[in-house]
Each structure stands twice: as structure tokens, then as C-alpha cells.
Design a protein around this motif. Structure first.
Motif, PDB file in Angstrom:
ATOM      1  N   ARG A 184     -18.111  37.373  17.107  1.00 33.75           N
ATOM      2  CA  ARG A 184     -17.607  38.075  18.281  1.00 33.75           C
ATOM      3  C   ARG A 184     -18.263  39.441  18.427  1.00 33.75           C
ATOM      4  N   ARG A 213     -15.527  45.947  20.845  1.00 35.25           N
ATOM      5  CA  ARG A 213     -16.155  44.769  21.446  1.00 35.25           C
ATOM      6  C   ARG A 213     -16.151  44.847  22.975  1.00 35.25           C
ATOM      7  N   VAL A 248     -23.678  38.705  22.475  1.00 29.98           N
ATOM      8  CA  VAL A 248     -22.822  39.233  21.410  1.00 29.98           C
ATOM      9  C   VAL A 248     -22.956  40.748  21.358  1.00 29.98           C
ATOM     10  N   ASP A 305     -25.356  34.857  12.356  1.00 27.20           N
ATOM     11  CA  ASP A 305     -23.975  35.324  12.328  1.00 27.20           C
ATOM     12  C   ASP A 305     -23.457  35.469  10.905  1.00 27.20           C
ATOM     13  N   GLN A 310     -14.630  39.824  12.337  1.00 25.38           N
ATOM     14  CA  GLN A 310     -15.122  39.610  13.699  1.00 25.38           C
ATOM     15  C   GLN A 310     -16.542  39.059  13.717  1.00 25.38           C
TER      16      GLN A 310
END
Length: 340
Positions: A191, A23, A41, A142, A185
Motif C-alpha cells: 500500500r 498514504r 504505489v 514489495d 503497509q
């Protein structure tokens, strides 16, 4: 059995770990999805799922504990190629037609033509390409592509196990676990996202695996099972294509006209949308598995097709469907719209 459980567990934790580690580099390098509102993102969640799936599968192959076999091995290699093409699309924003063409070429390399025949093989390649693109489109919300992917991978894995295709069954189980690890995640608020790399890899592997399990069976029954296993993804593509055609918009240009967007406008919460579409995918997969195993007759797939067609038609007939290209940012922002 024990190896399958151990492999799935390893894939789950490895993907969750890699997604967390990747990330920060994605944010620093700017490899993120630009949204109209809200924070960017990172797009390396698919790389995490890819690396974990390949690592576990190659370990099983190299140790001889769970050999993939020629069919599953070629499928995994082609899926990696498609994933790299998707990563290039994430990095360089490749034109959709190039991505589709590359996916089709990879599909040509995995279809067992001696069992499907030439015409059946061509249709199988087309199907694999469509499903891979459909999963890429599902990555606009998401956790949606990951959730539908987990459900579909489990169903396709059961079908492979029934056919005694142990290597393919383990591979699909590992993919399901990797996607579950990604959701640690990737669920809302995400995330990290799968990106084109992960979504194309997922869709290609699932569609190709399903084709391998049905190769050599009657074409009509196989078409029904393949549709049931990926009904939500296919319904989303059909809805988008028809709505953009009706609105006079380019078919390959993204917009807030997917199933998830429309359910949001009906009042569903973001997590509710994922739950509803995940449940719908599970229903279709269950029917597909039961038909594949012979517990249900092939006609049961008509219920899935009828339900999907009814939903698509109902959403198309809703007032304002032709104005989806001009939805305000007050709507598109909370929907977390992505290209697809």
C-alpha cells in the motif's frame, strides 16, 4: 534493555501509523511510483520510517536515557541528509550519479579515519555508498528492502552491542522496528513503498553502523563481516551490473534483471521471493555476527561469498540473460518493476 524494548515498540507502531497517514497525501500529490501495469504505489513509506527512527532516537538522546554518542549521532545526522537527497530523487527524479555522489559525501563525514586509516577510510566510504545504492535497488519488489533491512539491522545491532556501543545498538534496533512497522503497509500487495528516501536511509545507516562496529579491527576480517551482513544486497548489485554489461545496456538504467525478477521467472510466487531472499539475508547476517563475535573463524565468510557467487553465476548463465531488456509487459507487470 527496558528502554531498548520500549523504543523499538514505539518505533514500530509510530511507523505503521505514519505510513497509513501519509498514504493519502502521497496519492493526492502524485508522489507515486508509475508502474507499467497495476495501481500506483505511494512513495512516502520511507518518510514514515525516517521520522519514527529520528523521533525515538532523539528522545533517547535528549532525555539522557540512551545517549547516541558522537559516532552514532553523526551517523544518524548524515543518514537524514541522505534520506532528504533520496526524497528529492523521489520528487524530482534526480540522476543516479548525483544521488551516488551525495551519498559518498555523507559517507566521508561518518567514517572514523583515526581507526581505519586513510586507505581503509576511502574503502569504507565506497562500501557505504554501494550498500546504500544496493538497498535502493532492492526496493523494486514489495516488502523486499524492508525485510532484508530488518534482518540486517538486527545483526548489525548485535555486533554493536558486543562492542559495548550501546547508543548505536539502540539506534539499529529502532531502525529494525521502524522497518517492521513499515512492512505492515509495505508487504505485498504494498500500500506504500520506501522510495529512495527510505531505502537510501536504511542502507546508509546499516552500512555506516557496521563500519563503526568494525573500525580498528583487521581489514580482511572486517571486509568479510561487512560483506556477510549485506550479502543479498551486494549480490543483487553484482548480478545487475554484470547482466547489464553483458546485454550492452546502461549500468544505471532500471530493468527487470534483479534477483527478485529472476526468481519470479523461475516460478517463485512474489511472497516466496521475499521469503527466500529474506532467509538468505538472515543466513549471511548470522555468519557475520558469529564471525564478529569470534564464535566462527573468518574463513566462514567464504561460504557466504561462495554461495552468493554461485547464485549470481548460475543466474547469469541462464539462457536469455542478454534479453532481459526486452522482457514483455506480461512478465514485468506482475513483478512490480521499479527503477533500480
Amino acid at each position: 534493555m527496558l528502554y531498548g524494548i520500549a523504543a523499538a515498540t514505539a518505533a514500530l507502531f509510530l511507523t505503521a501509523l505514519l505510513a497509513g497517514l501519509l498514504r493519502a497525501p502521497a496519492l493526492r500529490s502524485g508522489l507515486v511510483e508509475r508502474r507499467r501495469r497495476g495501481r500506483p504505489v505511494p512513495l512516502l513509506g520511507g518518510v514514515a520510517a525516517l521520522l519514527a527512527t529520528v523521533a525515538v532516537a532523539v528522545t533517547g538522546e535528549s532525555t539522557g536515557v540512551a545517549p547516541l554518542g558522537p559516532g552514532a549521532g553523526a551517523l544518524l545526522a548524515a543518514a537524514v541528509g541522505v534520506a532528504l537527497l533520496g526524497l528529492a530523487a523521489d520528487l524530482r527524479r534526480l540522476r543516479p550519479r548525483f544521488v551516488l555522489a551525495g551519498t559518498a559525501v555523507a559517507g566521508v563525514c561518518v567514517v572514523p579515519y583515526e581507526e581505519t586509516g586513510l586507505v581503509g577510510g576511502v574503502l569504507a566510504v565506497l562500501w557505504i555508498t554501494v550498500v546504500a545504492a544496493a538497498f535502493r535497488a532492492l526496493d523494486h519488489a514489495d516488502g523486499l528492502a524492508g525485510t532484508v533491512g530488518v534482518v540486517t539491522a538486527l545483526g548489525a545491532g548485535v555486533c554493536a552491542a558486543v562492542e559495548m556501543m550501546d547508543g548505536l545498538a539502540v539506534l539499529l534496533g529502532v531502525l529494525a522496528a521502524a522497518l517492521a512497522g513499515f512492512l505492515v503497509q509495505g508487504r505485498r500487495p504494498a500500500r506504500i513503498a520506501l522510495g529512495a528516501c527510505g531505502s537510501l536511509f536504511t542502507g546508509f545507516l546499516l552500512a555506516g553502523g557496521a563500519v563503526l562496529t568494525r573500525a580498528g579491527r583487521d581489514p580482511a576480517g572486517s571486509a568479510g563481516v561487512l560483506f556477510a551482513l549485506s550479502a543479498v544486497a551486494v549480490a543483487d548489485v553484482v548480478l545487475v551490473l554484470f547482466s547489464r554489461r553483458l546485454a550492452g545496456r546502461p549500468l544505471l538504467r532500471g530493468g527487470p534483471d534483479h534477483l527478485a525478477h529472476r526468481l519470479r521467472r523461475l516460478g517463485f510466487a512474489p511472497r516466496g521471493v521475499t521469503a527466500v531472499l529474506g532467509a538468505a539475508a538472515a543466513s549471511g547476517v548470522l555468519v557475520g555476527v558469529l564471525v564478529h563475535t569470534g564464535i566462527l573463524g573468518a574463513a566462514a565468510v567464504l561460504w557466504v561469498a561462495g554461495g552468493a557467487a554461485g547464485v549470481v553465476l548460475a543466474l547469469l548463465l541462464r539462457p536469455g540473460v542478454r534479453r532481459t531488456s526486452r522482457v514483455s509487459s506480461q512478465v514485468t507487470g506482475p513483478l512490480r518493476v521499479r527503477n533500480g
